[in-house]
Design a protein around this motif. Structure first.
Motif, PDB file in Angstrom:
ATOM      1  N   PHE A 115      18.487  19.429  -8.066  1.00 32.95           N
ATOM      2  CA  PHE A 115      17.173  19.882  -8.524  1.00 32.95           C
ATOM      3  C   PHE A 115      16.132  18.785  -8.322  1.00 32.95           C
ATOM      4  O   PHE A 115      14.998  19.062  -7.926  1.00 32.95           O
ATOM      5  CB  PHE A 115      17.234  20.274 -10.001  1.00 32.95           C
ATOM      6  CG  PHE A 115      17.837  21.622 -10.254  1.00 32.95           C
ATOM      7  CD1 PHE A 115      17.841  22.600  -9.276  1.00 32.95           C
ATOM      8  CD2 PHE A 115      18.419  21.916 -11.487  1.00 32.95           C
ATOM      9  CE1 PHE A 115      18.403  23.850  -9.498  1.00 32.95           C
ATOM     10  CE2 PHE A 115      18.985  23.163 -11.719  1.00 32.95           C
ATOM     11  CZ  PHE A 115      18.978  24.135 -10.721  1.00 32.95           C
ATOM     12  N   ILE A 116      16.510  17.528  -8.596  1.00 31.71           N
ATOM     13  CA  ILE A 116      15.590  16.409  -8.426  1.00 31.71           C
ATOM     14  C   ILE A 116      15.172  16.284  -6.964  1.00 31.71           C
ATOM     15  O   ILE A 116      14.000  16.131  -6.643  1.00 31.71           O
ATOM     16  CB  ILE A 116      16.240  15.093  -8.905  1.00 31.71           C
ATOM     17  CG1 ILE A 116      16.370  15.105 -10.446  1.00 31.71           C
ATOM     18  CG2 ILE A 116      15.406  13.882  -8.468  1.00 31.71           C
ATOM     19  CD1 ILE A 116      17.133  13.933 -11.000  1.00 31.71           C
ATOM     20  N   HIS A 117      16.140  16.362  -6.059  1.00 30.49           N
ATOM     21  CA  HIS A 117      15.840  16.271  -4.630  1.00 30.49           C
ATOM     22  C   HIS A 117      14.946  17.434  -4.189  1.00 30.49           C
ATOM     23  O   HIS A 117      14.032  17.261  -3.382  1.00 30.49           O
ATOM     24  CB  HIS A 117      17.136  16.278  -3.820  1.00 30.49           C
ATOM     25  CG  HIS A 117      17.950  15.036  -4.004  1.00 30.49           C
ATOM     26  ND1 HIS A 117      19.314  15.000  -3.809  1.00 30.49           N
ATOM     27  CD2 HIS A 117      17.590  13.785  -4.382  1.00 30.49           C
ATOM     28  CE1 HIS A 117      19.753  13.781  -4.056  1.00 30.49           C
ATOM     29  NE2 HIS A 117      18.728  13.031  -4.405  1.00 30.49           N
ATOM     30  N   GLN A 118      15.230  18.624  -4.748  1.00 23.61           N
ATOM     31  CA  GLN A 118      14.416  19.793  -4.393  1.00 23.61           C
ATOM     32  C   GLN A 118      12.981  19.619  -4.873  1.00 23.61           C
ATOM     33  O   GLN A 118      12.028  19.911  -4.143  1.00 23.61           O
ATOM     34  CB  GLN A 118      15.026  21.054  -5.010  1.00 23.61           C
ATOM     35  CG  GLN A 118      14.239  22.325  -4.687  1.00 23.61           C
ATOM     36  CD  GLN A 118      14.856  23.564  -5.307  1.00 23.61           C
ATOM     37  OE1 GLN A 118      15.996  23.541  -5.750  1.00 23.61           O
ATOM     38  NE2 GLN A 118      14.108  24.631  -5.349  1.00 23.61           N
ATOM     39  N   ARG A 119      12.818  19.125  -6.112  1.00 25.87           N
ATOM     40  CA  ARG A 119      11.472  18.917  -6.653  1.00 25.87           C
ATOM     41  C   ARG A 119      10.722  17.852  -5.866  1.00 25.87           C
ATOM     42  O   ARG A 119       9.513  17.973  -5.638  1.00 25.87           O
ATOM     43  CB  ARG A 119      11.558  18.529  -8.134  1.00 25.87           C
ATOM     44  CG  ARG A 119      11.954  19.673  -9.045  1.00 25.87           C
ATOM     45  CD  ARG A 119      11.673  19.335 -10.495  1.00 25.87           C
ATOM     46  NE  ARG A 119      12.521  18.256 -10.967  1.00 25.87           N
ATOM     47  CZ  ARG A 119      13.696  18.441 -11.574  1.00 25.87           C
ATOM     48  NH1 ARG A 119      14.159  19.677 -11.762  1.00 25.87           N
ATOM     49  NH2 ARG A 119      14.408  17.421 -11.996  1.00 25.87           N
ATOM     50  N   GLN A 120      11.433  16.814  -5.436  1.00 25.12           N
ATOM     51  CA  GLN A 120      10.796  15.775  -4.634  1.00 25.12           C
ATOM     52  C   GLN A 120      10.297  16.343  -3.315  1.00 25.12           C
ATOM     53  O   GLN A 120       9.178  16.063  -2.885  1.00 25.12           O
ATOM     54  CB  GLN A 120      11.783  14.628  -4.380  1.00 25.12           C
ATOM     55  CG  GLN A 120      12.070  13.770  -5.607  1.00 25.12           C
ATOM     56  CD  GLN A 120      13.136  12.742  -5.356  1.00 25.12           C
ATOM     57  OE1 GLN A 120      13.960  12.868  -4.431  1.00 25.12           O
ATOM     58  NE2 GLN A 120      13.162  11.698  -6.155  1.00 25.12           N
ATOM     59  N   ALA A 121      11.148  17.142  -2.669  1.00 26.04           N
ATOM     60  CA  ALA A 121      10.768  17.745  -1.381  1.00 26.04           C
ATOM     61  C   ALA A 121       9.583  18.682  -1.550  1.00 26.04           C
ATOM     62  O   ALA A 121       8.656  18.693  -0.729  1.00 26.04           O
ATOM     63  CB  ALA A 121      11.971  18.499  -0.796  1.00 26.04           C
ATOM     64  N   GLU A 122       9.592  19.478  -2.635  1.00 20.35           N
ATOM     65  CA  GLU A 122       8.482  20.400  -2.879  1.00 20.35           C
ATOM     66  C   GLU A 122       7.196  19.636  -3.178  1.00 20.35           C
ATOM     67  O   GLU A 122       6.114  20.039  -2.758  1.00 20.35           O
ATOM     68  CB  GLU A 122       8.838  21.322  -4.049  1.00 20.35           C
ATOM     69  CG  GLU A 122       9.936  22.331  -3.711  1.00 20.35           C
ATOM     70  CD  GLU A 122      10.390  23.110  -4.932  1.00 20.35           C
ATOM     71  OE1 GLU A 122       9.997  22.731  -6.066  1.00 20.35           O
ATOM     72  OE2 GLU A 122      11.143  24.088  -4.768  1.00 20.35           O
ATOM     73  N   GLY A 123       7.315  18.521  -3.915  1.00 17.37           N
ATOM     74  CA  GLY A 123       6.144  17.706  -4.235  1.00 17.37           C
ATOM     75  C   GLY A 123       5.524  17.093  -2.997  1.00 17.37           C
ATOM     76  O   GLY A 123       4.297  17.071  -2.839  1.00 17.37           O
ATOM     77  N   ILE A 124       6.368  16.593  -2.090  1.00 16.96           N
ATOM     78  CA  ILE A 124       5.881  16.004  -0.838  1.00 16.96           C
ATOM     79  C   ILE A 124       5.208  17.059   0.025  1.00 16.96           C
ATOM     80  O   ILE A 124       4.141  16.831   0.598  1.00 16.96           O
ATOM     81  CB  ILE A 124       7.037  15.338  -0.074  1.00 16.96           C
ATOM     82  CG1 ILE A 124       7.533  14.104  -0.848  1.00 16.96           C
ATOM     83  CG2 ILE A 124       6.604  14.945   1.337  1.00 16.96           C
ATOM     84  CD1 ILE A 124       8.783  13.475  -0.268  1.00 16.96           C
ATOM     85  N   ALA A 125       5.844  18.246   0.101  1.00 18.96           N
ATOM     86  CA  ALA A 125       5.272  19.330   0.905  1.00 18.96           C
ATOM     87  C   ALA A 125       3.906  19.754   0.347  1.00 18.96           C
ATOM     88  O   ALA A 125       2.960  19.982   1.111  1.00 18.96           O
ATOM     89  CB  ALA A 125       6.226  20.524   0.925  1.00 18.96           C
TER      90      ALA A 125
END
Length: 203
Positions: free
Chosen positions: A132-142
């Motif tokens: 979930f953390i990795h997913q949130r990071q990717a979504e934040g960068i996008a």
């Protein structure tokens, strides 16, 4: 042969501080000389100090860790490692942050069953949270990129004289180093930006 108690401390990088884990080990009663500190990612079990410790431990020795994620990050590998230590090497494991995960207390089948269920649940939760953390990071960068946020070093703003010196350089009237010096930038930046402008003209 005397039964030994070992503490295994792992931090993911050389910049992280292991003091909190070490203090927890000392408070539990692990001797300083029996605390193994390893600064390496937990993505797999290819860790020299951990592997050496596993080879060293014998029947009824105790392995103390602060939390289950110090043992590893991958759900299936943690379960397999736990099984190998407790079932094959007959090493006792104590997880300080979770008293239920203390195989020294397993005197019957029910105790073993409860420990195994709790272990699998915690390992699953730990891995899911990381995903979930990795997913949130990717979504934040996008999302940031969509707003026009640029990551990495900020581009140097060129002087209004850049085009003039770029023209002189293209005619051979000035060197790239001299032009860059006049503009207050490196000659690498000068040449790169000249190429960018030429490319844009040809689009």
């Amino acid at each position: 042969m005397k039964e030994e108690v070992y503490g295994y401390v792992r931090v993911s990088s050389k910049d992280q501080n292991e003091e909190r884990q070490v203090i927890a080990m000392l408070n539990f009663g692990v001797c300083q000389s029996h605390i193994i500190v390893e600064k390496q990612s937990g993505k797999n079990f290819n860790r020299p100090k951990y592997q050496k410790l596993v080879e060293k431990m014998k029947n009824n020795d105790t392995l103390v860790i602060k939390s289950i994620d110090r043992l590893g990050r991958n759900y299936e590998e943690i379960i397999e490692q736990w099984r190998m230590l407790t079932k094959e090497k007959h090493v006792r494991i104590v997880v300080l942050d979770m008293p239920l995960l203390d195989t020294r207390k397993e005197h019957d089948l029910i105790g073993t069953l409860i420990s195994d269920i709790v272990l699998q649940l915690l390992s699953y939760v730990a891995q899911t949270e990381r995903e979930f953390i990795h997913q949130r990071q990717a979504e934040g960068i996008a999302a940031a990129k969509a707003r026009g946020v640029h990551f990495g070093p900020q581009r140097i703003q060129l002087s209004y004289e850049f085009d003039h010196y770029a023209y002189l350089w293209s005619k051979g009237d000035i060197s790239s180093r001299k032009a860059a010096q006049r503009l207050g930038i490196s000659y690498q930046t000068f040449l790169r930006r000249v190429k960018e402008k030429e490319y844009q003209k040809n689009l």
